[in-house]
Design an enzyme around this catalytic site. Structure first.
Site, PDB file in Angstrom:
ATOM      1  N   TYR A 157       0.816  -1.381  -0.080  1.00 32.08           N
ATOM      2  CA  TYR A 157      -0.044   0.045  -0.059  1.00 32.08           C
ATOM      3  C   TYR A 157       0.793   1.274  -0.033  1.00 32.08           C
ATOM      4  O   TYR A 157       0.310   2.294  -0.562  1.00 32.08           O
ATOM      5  CB  TYR A 157      -0.840  -0.013   1.165  1.00 32.08           C
ATOM      6  CG  TYR A 157      -0.462   0.336   2.566  1.00 32.08           C
ATOM      7  CD1 TYR A 157      -0.459   1.625   2.971  1.00 32.08           C
ATOM      8  CD2 TYR A 157      -0.044  -0.505   3.454  1.00 32.08           C
ATOM      9  CE1 TYR A 157       0.042   2.121   4.123  1.00 32.08           C
ATOM     10  CE2 TYR A 157       0.613  -0.275   4.457  1.00 32.08           C
ATOM     11  CZ  TYR A 157       0.586   1.263   4.895  1.00 32.08           C
ATOM     12  OH  TYR A 157       1.301   1.517   6.074  1.00 32.08           O
ATOM     13  N   HIS A 199      18.494   4.431 -14.967  1.00 28.12           N
ATOM     14  CA  HIS A 199      19.314   5.743 -14.457  1.00 28.12           C
ATOM     15  C   HIS A 199      19.264   5.728 -12.836  1.00 28.12           C
ATOM     16  O   HIS A 199      20.128   5.704 -12.203  1.00 28.12           O
ATOM     17  CB  HIS A 199      18.746   6.814 -15.440  1.00 28.12           C
ATOM     18  CG  HIS A 199      19.373   8.314 -14.887  1.00 28.12           C
ATOM     19  ND1 HIS A 199      19.329   9.243 -15.710  1.00 28.12           N
ATOM     20  CD2 HIS A 199      20.044   8.606 -13.639  1.00 28.12           C
ATOM     21  CE1 HIS A 199      19.974  10.452 -15.278  1.00 28.12           C
ATOM     22  NE2 HIS A 199      20.541   9.961 -13.956  1.00 28.12           N
TER      23      HIS A 199
HETATM   24  P1  13P Z   1      25.478  16.064 -11.849  1.00 27.28           P
HETATM   25  O1  13P Z   1      26.960  15.822 -11.256  1.00 27.28           O
HETATM   26  O2  13P Z   1      25.827  16.749 -13.096  1.00 27.28           O
HETATM   27  O3  13P Z   1      24.514  16.600 -11.074  1.00 27.28           O
HETATM   28  O4  13P Z   1      25.160  14.837 -12.405  1.00 27.28           O
HETATM   29  C1  13P Z   1      24.983  13.733 -11.636  1.00 27.28           C
HETATM   30  C2  13P Z   1      23.919  12.745 -12.458  1.00 27.28           C
HETATM   31  O5  13P Z   1      23.228  11.845 -11.593  1.00 27.28           O
HETATM   32  C3  13P Z   1      23.145  12.697 -13.700  1.00 27.28           C
HETATM   33  O6  13P Z   1      21.957  12.297 -13.783  1.00 27.28           O
END
Ligand code: 13P
Length: 254
Positions: A157, A199
């Site tokens: 939840y 990412h």
């Molecule tokens: P910066 O150091 O430019 O903030 O980038 C780090 C990052 O996580 C890019 O996605």
């Protein structure tokens, strides 16, 4: 330490700046205080298992004079080497139709991800702070095609903490690009947190503390969902139950 409190005293508390003062807020009365809080938040990420090195970035909405703007961590500088003077301010400007990029104020370059920080503040007036991290469990899940397509479903939840019946995953785009910012805005529409394919993750909030707490919660959800996936096919809560939880969350506070 996050948001240090003034020493305890029997004396009446000092008058504080009104929230809508030209510069300052109840939470951070001066830009110096805002810079300290921002750096504390960025520095706390590693200890909370959310981040490492110079990965990730953090920002805080910060007005200067009559100009709406933001303070953001500098690019490529590990947080332990970063001082308050390394943080960068930039104005929030209209950017539709090929308008010029905002001009940063600082001796460092702003985070390469300034676009999604800027663009979120521009369209989400309730957002005061943004945390982006390469949190390991969020990032691992965001590499799975099923998660990239459907996000984290309502296996627990607390998924509702991100503001919806699931946690969306923004499609991949190269870091620092307008394409990534556009994906982030779409994934966060009506939401407070999302994953980023291949990412990491983003959490937003009404304060630095709220955004960081939500980032920790999302990393816990990702870790736990990964554990459940390792045991089999997790069952999910039905939509009407998630709607009940979302309604209760609207009223859940101390
Ligand atoms: P910066 O150091 O430019 O903030 O980038 C780090 C990052 O996580 C890019 O996605």
């Amino acid at each position: 330490m996050m948001n240090p409190l003034p020493p305890a005293s029997d004396a009446a508390p000092p008058a504080r700046a009104p929230r809508d003062a030209v510069t300052g807020s109840l939470e951070h009365p001066t830009e110096d205080a805002a810079r300290v809080a921002l750096l504390d938040t960025a520095g706390a990420m590693a200890g909370l298992g959310l981040n490492h090195g110079s990965a990730g970035n953090v920002s805080l909405r910060w007005h200067r004079g009559g100009s709406d703007g933001l303070l953001v961590t500098p690019s490529a500088l590990p947080y332990e080497r970063c001082t308050v003077d390394d943080l960068v301010w930039m104005p929030i400007v209209p950017r539709a139709g090929g308008a010029a990029d905002p001009v940063p104020d600082g001796h460092r370059r702003p985070s390469s991800e300034w676009r999604f920080h800027h663009d979120l503040y521009a369209v989400r007036p309730e957002v005061q702070a943004i945390v982006h991290a390469h949190a390991p469990h969020c990032t691992a899940l965001a590499c799975l095609p099923a998660v990239q397509q459907a996000g984290i479903p309502a296996f627990h939840y607390m998924v509702a903490a991100a503001g919806g019946r699931d946690v969306r995953c923004a499609p991949y785009a190269t870091f620092g690009t307008q394409a990534l910012s556009d994906h982030v805005l779409a994934a966060l529409e009506g939401r407070r947190a999302c994953l980023l394919a291949h990412h990491g993750m983003i959490a937003v909030g009404a304060s630095l503390e709220a955004a960081l707490a939500l980032a920790v919660e999302l990393e816990w959800l990702a870790r736990t969902y990964g554990l459940a996936l390792g045991l089999g096919e997790p069952a999910c809560l039905p939509a009407d139950e998630m709607d009940r939880v979302l309604a209760k969350f609207a009223d859940y506070r101390p």
